[in-house]
Design a protein around this motif. Structure first.
Motif, PDB file in Angstrom:
ATOM      1  N   ALA A 179       5.617 -37.631  24.768  1.00  0.00           N
ATOM      2  CA  ALA A 179       4.133 -37.203  23.796  1.00  0.00           C
ATOM      3  C   ALA A 179       4.592 -36.165  22.630  1.00  0.00           C
ATOM      4  CB  ALA A 179       3.027 -36.621  24.607  1.00  0.00           C
ATOM      5  N   GLY A 180       5.777 -35.340  22.793  1.00  0.00           N
ATOM      6  CA  GLY A 180       5.801 -34.384  21.930  1.00  0.00           C
ATOM      7  C   GLY A 180       5.404 -32.837  22.508  1.00  0.00           C
ATOM      8  N   THR A 181       5.289 -32.021  21.518  1.00  0.00           N
ATOM      9  CA  THR A 181       5.129 -30.899  22.222  1.00  0.00           C
ATOM     10  C   THR A 181       3.802 -29.952  21.587  1.00  0.00           C
ATOM     11  OG1 THR A 181       6.474 -29.842  20.171  1.00  0.00           O
ATOM     12  CG2 THR A 181       7.483 -30.077  22.148  1.00  0.00           C
ATOM     13  N   GLN A 182       2.976 -30.788  20.942  1.00  0.00           N
ATOM     14  CA  GLN A 182       1.574 -30.309  20.568  1.00  0.00           C
ATOM     15  C   GLN A 182       0.746 -30.235  21.854  1.00  0.00           C
ATOM     16  OE1 GLN A 182       0.657 -29.093  17.500  1.00  0.00           O
ATOM     17  NE2 GLN A 182       2.987 -29.126  17.082  1.00  0.00           N
ATOM     18  N   LEU A 183       0.041 -29.018  21.636  1.00  0.00           N
ATOM     19  CA  LEU A 183      -0.750 -29.071  22.914  1.00  0.00           C
ATOM     20  C   LEU A 183      -2.077 -29.822  23.082  1.00  0.00           C
ATOM     21  CD1 LEU A 183      -0.808 -24.963  23.518  1.00  0.00           C
ATOM     22  CD2 LEU A 183       0.883 -26.902  24.445  1.00  0.00           C
ATOM     23  N   GLN A 184      -2.559 -30.116  21.811  1.00  0.00           N
ATOM     24  CA  GLN A 184      -3.614 -31.096  21.526  1.00  0.00           C
ATOM     25  C   GLN A 184      -3.334 -32.363  22.119  1.00  0.00           C
ATOM     26  OE1 GLN A 184      -6.810 -29.875  20.191  1.00  0.00           O
ATOM     27  NE2 GLN A 184      -7.141 -31.808  21.560  1.00  0.00           N
TER      28      GLN A 184
END
Length: 339
Positions: A179-184
């Motif tokens: 998903a990646g590292t963006q918290l949203q």
């Protein structure tokens, strides 16, 4: 003051008249502003008690006039001020003329019925500016930087528990890599995974692979990870999947090149005793990406990485000049990495 201390102070009723929230982690900033609203305002008052401004189209002095104006029908108001570039280096507000002295004067005696919250979506403030120094002295300045590698893993685990689910070993890492590292983005994926697993359910690696789609960048990240671990079959599998998604081979090659360049840069900076956070700042990367690149870097010698980058540069030239068929060129590159 850090975010944890500021949060505790707000919950105990110790509120600053002015806040400056800055950093690239917009999700955390949003959570903090929501906390201010929840703790300081009644739900029925929010229509009258929340005021929004954008310094891209509103002069700073107008914001100060609002702060000095007694609120209507409510005891207190929150004034959110976005695009607060007056606190950063470079241009200040474009064509709008901001009277910084109005804020400086206000900070000497802020209104007790207004809380100013400046939102700066920028990695750094300009510490040389008088207004930044004045606000640090009179208010609360909080930095919202991306979470470090271990912090991010801890955040994923905590958020999962709060949703009543459990992560199987290694699943947090798999989720971040997909998903990646963006918290949203991670929040949305956790909501979906926990809904699928059900109350008290366990989210395992297979569930993540089935439900969390990887972006092109994350696919290339996984491809390079497989190369680093000498898993050629898996690397080729990801490559063919990217082709099925109609990704251009030249773009795939460019992303592979970028990842190997990052691995080399991380290896060299780590060799100079730079910390993970310092490397992330130096290269403009998320700390978790630096953590993974550091793990990959240990599997290559610097000379080997330079050799790979040279071969990728040559491949790029051959692909763009038609000297080699693009898919074949990338296949041969991947196969030769194992030799």
């Amino acid at each position: 003051m850090d975010i944890k201390t500021a949060t505790k102070a707000i919950k105990h009723g110790d509120v600053s008249p002015v806040y400056l929230l800055y950093g690239l982690e917009k999700y955390q900033i949003k959570k903090f502003t929501s906390l201010l609203e929840e703790q300081l305002l009644q739900k029925e008052d929010r229509d009258f008690a929340i005021v929004n401004y954008d310094l891209a189209d509103t002069p700073l002095q107008v914001v100060i006039e609002e702060a000095e104006t007694v609120p209507f029908m409510v005891p207190r108001k929150l004034i959110f001020v976005r695009d607060a570039s007056v606190f950063t280096a470079g241009k200040e507000g474009g064509k709008i003329e901001h009277r910084i002295e109005a804020l400086l004067e206000y900070l000497k005696n802020p209104a007790e019925y207004s809380i100013l919250i400046f939102l700066v979506y920028n990695e750094k403030l300009d510490e040389r500016k008088k207004v930044v120094k004045a606000l640090k002295a009179a208010g609360v300045v909080l930095a919202f930087a991306p979470l470090g590698g271990e912090e991010l893993l801890g955040w994923v685990t905590k958020e999962t528990k709060q949703r009543g689910c459990v992560l199987a070993p290694g699943t947090a890492e798999a989720l971040i890599r997909n998903a990646g590292t963006q918290l949203q983005t991670l929040t949305a994926e956790l909501d979906k995974l926990c809904l699928y697993a059900g109350e008290g359910g366990t989210i395992d690696l297979d569930t993540v692979e089935q439900l969390v789609a990887r972006s092109t960048e994350q696919n290339v990240f996984a491809l390079v990870e497989n190369i680093a671990n000498l898993r050629l079959e898996q690397a080729l599998g990801i490559f063919y999947e990217l082709l099925k998604q109609r990704e251009e081979p030249i773009k795939i090659a460019a992303l592979i090149t970028r990842q190997f360049r990052i691995i080399l840069q991380v290896k060299e900076l780590a060799g100079q005793s730079y910390s993970q956070q310092q490397i992330a700042s130096q290269l403009g990367l998320h700390p978790y990406a630096v953590k993974i690149a550091g793990e990959q870097a240990r599997k290559f010698k610097s000379g080997d990485l330079r050799g790979i980058l040279n071969r990728l540069a040559d491949l790029d030239f051959q692909m763009k000049t038609g000297r080699i068929e693009k898919v074949l060129g990338l296949e041969l590159f991947l196969l030769r990495l194992q030799n």
